[in-house]
Write a protein that holds these residues in place. Structure first.
Motif, PDB file in Angstrom:
ATOM      1  N   ALA A 167       0.225  -1.173  -0.064  1.00 36.33           N
ATOM      2  CA  ALA A 167      -0.254   0.281  -0.129  1.00 36.33           C
ATOM      3  C   ALA A 167       0.864   1.364   0.333  1.00 36.33           C
ATOM      4  O   ALA A 167       0.271   2.580  -0.331  1.00 36.33           O
ATOM      5  CB  ALA A 167      -0.353  -0.312   1.316  1.00 36.33           C
ATOM      6  N   PRO A 168       1.971   1.546   1.224  1.00 31.54           N
ATOM      7  CA  PRO A 168       2.459   2.567   0.693  1.00 31.54           C
ATOM      8  C   PRO A 168       3.250   3.324  -0.415  1.00 31.54           C
ATOM      9  O   PRO A 168       2.608   3.974  -1.001  1.00 31.54           O
ATOM     10  CB  PRO A 168       3.679   2.690   1.662  1.00 31.54           C
ATOM     11  N   SER A 169       3.965   2.116  -1.369  1.00 33.24           N
ATOM     12  CA  SER A 169       4.345   2.880  -2.816  1.00 33.24           C
ATOM     13  C   SER A 169       2.835   3.376  -3.527  1.00 33.24           C
ATOM     14  O   SER A 169       3.443   4.384  -4.571  1.00 33.24           O
ATOM     15  CB  SER A 169       5.215   1.872  -2.952  1.00 33.24           C
ATOM     16  N   LEU A 170       2.068   2.561  -3.039  1.00 31.44           N
ATOM     17  CA  LEU A 170       0.596   3.032  -4.260  1.00 31.44           C
ATOM     18  C   LEU A 170       0.488   4.309  -4.178  1.00 31.44           C
ATOM     19  O   LEU A 170      -0.473   5.347  -4.654  1.00 31.44           O
ATOM     20  CB  LEU A 170      -0.595   1.604  -4.518  1.00 31.44           C
ATOM     21  N   LEU A 171       0.299   3.983  -2.863  1.00 29.81           N
ATOM     22  CA  LEU A 171      -0.635   5.678  -1.809  1.00 29.81           C
ATOM     23  C   LEU A 171       0.433   6.872  -2.334  1.00 29.81           C
ATOM     24  O   LEU A 171       0.038   7.532  -2.863  1.00 29.81           O
ATOM     25  CB  LEU A 171      -0.840   5.653  -0.382  1.00 29.81           C
ATOM     26  N   ALA A 172       2.057   6.533  -2.205  1.00 28.96           N
ATOM     27  CA  ALA A 172       2.793   7.568  -2.267  1.00 28.96           C
ATOM     28  C   ALA A 172       2.388   8.500  -3.728  1.00 28.96           C
ATOM     29  O   ALA A 172       3.078   9.021  -4.513  1.00 28.96           O
ATOM     30  CB  ALA A 172       4.474   7.491  -1.848  1.00 28.96           C
ATOM     31  N   LEU A 173       2.100   6.999  -5.058  1.00 30.58           N
ATOM     32  CA  LEU A 173       2.080   7.608  -6.084  1.00 30.58           C
ATOM     33  C   LEU A 173       1.296   8.115  -6.370  1.00 30.58           C
ATOM     34  O   LEU A 173       1.443   9.108  -7.178  1.00 30.58           O
ATOM     35  CB  LEU A 173       2.031   5.937  -7.023  1.00 30.58           C
ATOM     36  N   ALA A 174      -0.137   7.289  -5.704  1.00 35.23           N
ATOM     37  CA  ALA A 174      -1.835   8.009  -6.173  1.00 35.23           C
ATOM     38  C   ALA A 174      -1.646   9.537  -5.653  1.00 35.23           C
ATOM     39  O   ALA A 174      -1.947  11.051  -5.844  1.00 35.23           O
ATOM     40  CB  ALA A 174      -2.406   7.527  -5.320  1.00 35.23           C
ATOM     41  N   THR A 175      -0.015  10.116  -4.504  1.00 32.33           N
ATOM     42  CA  THR A 175      -0.544  11.176  -4.344  1.00 32.33           C
ATOM     43  C   THR A 175       0.352  12.755  -5.185  1.00 32.33           C
ATOM     44  O   THR A 175       0.293  13.742  -4.933  1.00 32.33           O
ATOM     45  CB  THR A 175       0.621  11.822  -2.550  1.00 32.33           C
ATOM     46  N   ALA A 176       0.768  11.987  -5.687  1.00 29.62           N
ATOM     47  CA  ALA A 176       1.424  12.949  -7.290  1.00 29.62           C
ATOM     48  C   ALA A 176      -0.013  13.270  -8.202  1.00 29.62           C
ATOM     49  O   ALA A 176       0.616  14.182  -8.782  1.00 29.62           O
ATOM     50  CB  ALA A 176       2.747  11.846  -7.837  1.00 29.62           C
ATOM     51  N   TRP A 177      -0.396  12.282  -8.795  1.00 28.70           N
ATOM     52  CA  TRP A 177      -1.826  12.688  -9.519  1.00 28.70           C
ATOM     53  C   TRP A 177      -1.853  14.546  -9.357  1.00 28.70           C
ATOM     54  O   TRP A 177      -2.381  14.195 -10.381  1.00 28.70           O
ATOM     55  CB  TRP A 177      -3.271  11.768  -8.859  1.00 28.70           C
ATOM     56  N   PRO A 178      -2.598  14.982  -8.437  1.00 32.28           N
ATOM     57  CA  PRO A 178      -2.870  16.276  -8.816  1.00 32.28           C
ATOM     58  C   PRO A 178      -1.359  17.160  -9.629  1.00 32.28           C
ATOM     59  O   PRO A 178      -1.835  17.934 -10.166  1.00 32.28           O
ATOM     60  CB  PRO A 178      -2.345  17.190  -7.217  1.00 32.28           C
ATOM     61  N   TRP A 179      -0.742  16.511  -9.458  1.00 31.67           N
ATOM     62  CA  TRP A 179       1.028  17.033 -10.601  1.00 31.67           C
ATOM     63  C   TRP A 179       0.359  17.007 -11.485  1.00 31.67           C
ATOM     64  O   TRP A 179       0.970  17.509 -12.365  1.00 31.67           O
ATOM     65  CB  TRP A 179       2.421  17.041  -9.407  1.00 31.67           C
ATOM     66  N   VAL A 180       0.344  15.709 -11.984  1.00 32.77           N
ATOM     67  CA  VAL A 180       0.442  14.382 -13.481  1.00 32.77           C
ATOM     68  C   VAL A 180      -0.846  15.403 -14.216  1.00 32.77           C
ATOM     69  O   VAL A 180      -0.782  15.981 -15.145  1.00 32.77           O
ATOM     70  CB  VAL A 180      -0.105  13.742 -13.547  1.00 32.77           C
ATOM     71  N   VAL A 181      -1.892  15.798 -13.656  1.00 33.77           N
ATOM     72  CA  VAL A 181      -3.078  16.562 -13.895  1.00 33.77           C
ATOM     73  C   VAL A 181      -3.132  18.061 -14.161  1.00 33.77           C
ATOM     74  O   VAL A 181      -3.982  18.322 -14.681  1.00 33.77           O
ATOM     75  CB  VAL A 181      -4.454  15.913 -13.487  1.00 33.77           C
ATOM     76  N   GLY A 182      -2.148  18.940 -12.822  1.00 31.83           N
ATOM     77  CA  GLY A 182      -2.164  20.264 -13.601  1.00 31.83           C
ATOM     78  C   GLY A 182      -2.919  21.300 -12.340  1.00 31.83           C
ATOM     79  O   GLY A 182      -3.276  21.991 -12.452  1.00 31.83           O
ATOM     80  N   GLN A 183      -3.032  19.989 -11.300  1.00 33.80           N
ATOM     81  CA  GLN A 183      -4.117  20.507 -10.500  1.00 33.80           C
ATOM     82  C   GLN A 183      -2.831  20.952  -9.016  1.00 33.80           C
ATOM     83  O   GLN A 183      -1.349  21.103  -9.269  1.00 33.80           O
ATOM     84  CB  GLN A 183      -4.827  19.482  -9.748  1.00 33.80           C
ATOM     85  N   THR A 184      -3.615  22.121  -8.144  1.00 30.52           N
ATOM     86  CA  THR A 184      -2.933  21.985  -6.773  1.00 30.52           C
ATOM     87  C   THR A 184      -1.156  21.393  -6.199  1.00 30.52           C
ATOM     88  O   THR A 184      -1.716  20.088  -5.439  1.00 30.52           O
ATOM     89  CB  THR A 184      -2.974  22.678  -5.853  1.00 30.52           C
TER      90      THR A 184
END
Length: 155
Positions: free
Chosen positions: A84-101
């Protein structure tokens, strides 16, 4: 947490030294100017995500080292918690990937996840999967990194 420290002193020294990069990023956020803000936030985010992922690897190692046999092997939840930690850490990058805050909200999420990881460590100890001194080291490290990460996200 009546967990007597029996881990090597070097483990404690290096564990607490592991808080220094996040403390440095926070100090730069507080003392530095706007020209270094994004770099400090990025460093804080990358370090928190890296260490959270590393923690999952440590849990995987504890599961692998569980005594063999059908009755004594690590429970299924440990294997899931370890991934879970590596998947959750990766998920926290999603806003950056889609140009959000980013990275403030991602740092807050990581800070909460790292702080909450202590519950997994408590369950691992209860399951008899940790060495003596585990909680004496993991508790201050999880709380320390989690709170430093939260602070970086809130500044």
């Amino acid at each position: 947490m009546n967990d007597h420290p029996r881990l090597p002193a070097l483990a404690r020294v290096l564990g607490f030294a592991g808080l220094l990069p996040q403390a440095a990023a926070l100090a730069i956020l507080i003392l530095g100017g706007p020209d270094v803000r994004f770099a400090a936030l990025s460093l804080a985010y990358a370090y928190a995500a890296l260490i959270f992922s590393f923690l999952g690897g440590v849990w995987w190692g504890l599961a692998v080292m569980a005594p063999g046999g059908a009755r004594d092997e690590a429970p299924r939840w440990v294997w899931i918690a370890a991934v879970a930690p590596s998947l959750l850490a990766l998920a926290t990058a999603w806003p950056w990937v889609v140009g959000q805050t980013w990275p403030g909200p991602s740092l807050i999420a990581l800070g909460l996840l790292i702080t909450g990881s202590l519950t997994v460590d408590l369950r691992l100890k209860a399951a008899g999967l940790t060495p003596p001194g585990w909680l004496a080291l993991r508790a201050p490290l999880s709380l320390g990194l989690g709170l430093l990460t939260l602070a970086a996200g809130l500044i």
